[in-house]
Design an enzyme around this catalytic site. Structure first.
Site, mmCIF file in Angstrom:
data_model
loop_
_atom_site.group_PDB
_atom_site.id
_atom_site.type_symbol
_atom_site.label_atom_id
_atom_site.label_comp_id
_atom_site.label_asym_id
_atom_site.label_seq_id
_atom_site.Cartn_x
_atom_site.Cartn_y
_atom_site.Cartn_z
ATOM 1 N N GLU A 3 0.823 -1.213 0.000
ATOM 2 C CA GLU A 3 0.000 0.000 0.000
ATOM 3 C C GLU A 3 0.850 1.252 0.000
ATOM 4 O O GLU A 3 1.755 1.407 0.825
ATOM 5 C CB GLU A 3 -0.913 -0.016 1.234
ATOM 6 C CG GLU A 3 -2.286 0.528 0.970
ATOM 7 C CD GLU A 3 -3.002 -0.248 -0.141
ATOM 8 O OE1 GLU A 3 -3.040 0.262 -1.278
ATOM 9 O OE2 GLU A 3 -3.499 -1.336 0.120
ATOM 10 N N HIS A 4 0.561 2.149 -0.936
ATOM 11 C CA HIS A 4 1.224 3.461 -1.030
ATOM 12 C C HIS A 4 2.724 3.343 -1.282
ATOM 13 O O HIS A 4 3.501 4.186 -0.821
ATOM 14 C CB HIS A 4 0.979 4.285 0.247
ATOM 15 C CG HIS A 4 -0.415 4.814 0.366
ATOM 16 N ND1 HIS A 4 -0.859 5.910 -0.339
ATOM 17 C CD2 HIS A 4 -1.474 4.382 1.101
ATOM 18 C CE1 HIS A 4 -2.134 6.137 -0.027
ATOM 19 N NE2 HIS A 4 -2.532 5.224 0.832
ATOM 20 N N GLY A 97 -11.890 1.841 -2.411
ATOM 21 C CA GLY A 97 -10.531 1.312 -2.381
ATOM 22 C C GLY A 97 -10.333 0.107 -3.270
ATOM 23 O O GLY A 97 -9.302 -0.557 -3.191
ATOM 24 N N SER A 100 -12.194 1.358 -8.559
ATOM 25 C CA SER A 100 -13.238 1.562 -9.568
ATOM 26 C C SER A 100 -12.855 2.689 -10.521
ATOM 27 O O SER A 100 -13.139 2.619 -11.723
ATOM 28 C CB SER A 100 -14.580 1.871 -8.897
ATOM 29 O OG SER A 100 -14.495 3.032 -8.079
ATOM 30 N N ASP A 144 -2.714 -0.093 -9.742
ATOM 31 C CA ASP A 144 -4.103 -0.387 -10.114
ATOM 32 C C ASP A 144 -4.243 -0.631 -11.614
ATOM 33 O O ASP A 144 -4.903 -1.580 -12.055
ATOM 34 C CB ASP A 144 -5.018 0.767 -9.706
ATOM 35 C CG ASP A 144 -5.048 0.990 -8.207
ATOM 36 O OD1 ASP A 144 -4.503 0.140 -7.479
ATOM 37 O OD2 ASP A 144 -5.587 2.007 -7.766
ATOM 38 N N ASN A 187 -13.073 9.384 -2.002
ATOM 39 C CA ASN A 187 -12.589 9.641 -3.357
ATOM 40 C C ASN A 187 -11.260 10.366 -3.227
ATOM 41 O O ASN A 187 -11.211 11.515 -2.812
ATOM 42 C CB ASN A 187 -13.603 10.488 -4.134
ATOM 43 C CG ASN A 187 -13.185 10.693 -5.581
ATOM 44 O OD1 ASN A 187 -12.010 10.853 -5.888
ATOM 45 N ND2 ASN A 187 -14.159 10.688 -6.481
#
Length: 412
Positions: A3-4, A97, A100, A144, A187
């Protein structure tokens, strides 16, 4: 896991969920781009197919489509594009998360490429879409978009960058991943949280590079510092302990560390929506990134070695990841922490937030033989009795296997 850390240059280990974004498209002879959505929450939108303008101040749904469209347009240097009628549908919970927004960018890029009758590799498409999603204003990495194109059914992927490549990672049998939505929507393009973290990592990289006598002004990512020094991630954690302090850095202190003026900091380093920030947490962000990058490699090693206690070991890495996201990166929220605790209480071997954070979903590793009781218990503990959560539970709590990447279905 991971993550990140993609925008810091580090490898990540995602899998694609089975939920998807679909776009039905038909080319038209006019140069009008007409977008409609099966969900009435998202109003129709129409614009010229040329001179696309994306409003960074309003992350409206159609702007994500325009990102993918514009990315293909700019890649090929096209000035006159045909129009399209597009109908968008999807079952990925928004602002949860689960990427989308990236799915829509990638789908739009693939649709545009297909209508134009042009070809690109999946790697090229992933890189274009990762770059073009930044038109919306978020300074994200490429995880992503990469998994959206490079995913294969039945396997997770180790995604590496510069150059972009993907390696299969076989997950252990006997366990499944369960997604649970906190029902707190976030968002990442609508706030500065995400970009502030990107900037804190960039500043940490520059201060670490300066501390070690490197050419700091050329450094943008924490991975570059490690590569320049030629040391391990564990050693980078020790360097972080030595070079950075836990108290927030003021703008003035950063300028003093780097030997630059406030004006140079503002105009040459900070991004537009981080210029108003007064303090930056460099130590905590660097600690998270270097430890999370190490966890990604450990996760892959456990999957490859497949010991008898693999599920337990992978679960612990997920738990460590959540603690780091919560305490070092500060991208969790009370509802996510509550949901993670509930999932662990009812049998998850590991549970963590997924996506940018500050809301959205958790992902939990659950033994397959306890799945039914786990789902029932989490339903009762988190969703039952809360009408707003209960109304959305249909798309909020589900088990998923690694899904496949983007596909084109051509009309016969």
């Amino acid at each position: 896991l991971g993550e990140h850390i993609d925008y810091c240059g580090y490898s990540v280990l995602p899998m694609a969920v089975e939920q998807d974004m679909l776009i039905a498209v038909g080319p038209v002879k006019t140069q009008t781009l007409q977008l409609a959505n099966t969900d009435p929450l998202y109003p129709d939108f129409s614009t010229t197919a040329n001179n696309i303008c994306i409003d960074k101040t309003q992350p409206l749904w159609h702007n994500y489509f325009l990102c993918g469209f514009k990315g293909i347009q700019e890649h090929f240097g096209l000035t006159q594009l045909p129009g399209m009628n597009c109908l968008v549908d999807g079952n990925i919970p928004p602002s949860s998360g689960l990427s989308s927004s990236s799915a829509l960018v990638c789908c739009a890029g693939l649709v545009t490429l297909t209508v134009l009758g042009m070809r690109l590799s999946k790697v090229e498409l992933a890189e274009i879409c990762a770059k073009s999603e930044r038109y919306i204003g978020t300074e994200g990495g490429g995880m992503d978009q990469s998994i959206s194109f490079l995913a294969e059914e039945g396997t997770a992927k180790l995604i590496e960058f510069s150059p972009l490549r993907a390696t299969d990672v076989k997950l252990p049998s006997g366990a499944v991943f369960v997604i649970a939505n906190s029902c707190v929507e976030m968002n990442k393009a609508a706030t500065s949280h995400f970009n502030v973290r990107v900037m804190e990592c960039r500043l940490a990289a520059k201060v670490l590079a300066k501390h070690k006598g490197l050419q700091w002004d050329k450094v943008l990512r924490l991975e570059e510092v490690q590569s320049e020094l030629g040391i391990s991630l564990e050693e980078m954690l020790l360097v972080t302990e030595d070079a950075l302090h836990a108290e927030p850095y003021s703008r003035e202190e950063i300028c003093k560390c780097l030997g630059i003026s406030l004006e140079e900091l503002r105009t040459q380093i900070l991004s537009p929506n981080t210029q108003g920030e007064l303090t930056f947490k460099l130590y905590q962000r660097a600690k998270h990134v270097y430890s999370e990058a190490a966890r990604v490699l450990q996760f892959k090693q456990v999957c490859e070695a497949a010991p008898d206690n693999a599920v337990q070991l992978l679960g612990e890495l997920m738990n460590q990841s959540h603690r780091s996201c919560r305490d070092m990166y500060e991208c969790s929220c009370p509802e996510l922490d509550q949901l993670v605790d509930i999932c662990r209480k009812f049998g998850a071997k590991g549970s963590r937030l997924t996506g940018a954070g500050w809301g959205g979903c958790t992902v939990s590793l659950v033994p397959a033989d306890t799945l039914s009781s786990f789902l029932a218990s989490v339903h009762e503990a988190y969703y039952q009795g809360n009408m707003s959560r209960l109304a959305r539970e249909k798309h909020s709590l589900f088990a998923t296997k690694p899904g496949g990447g983007a596909l084109v279905f051509l009309e016969a």
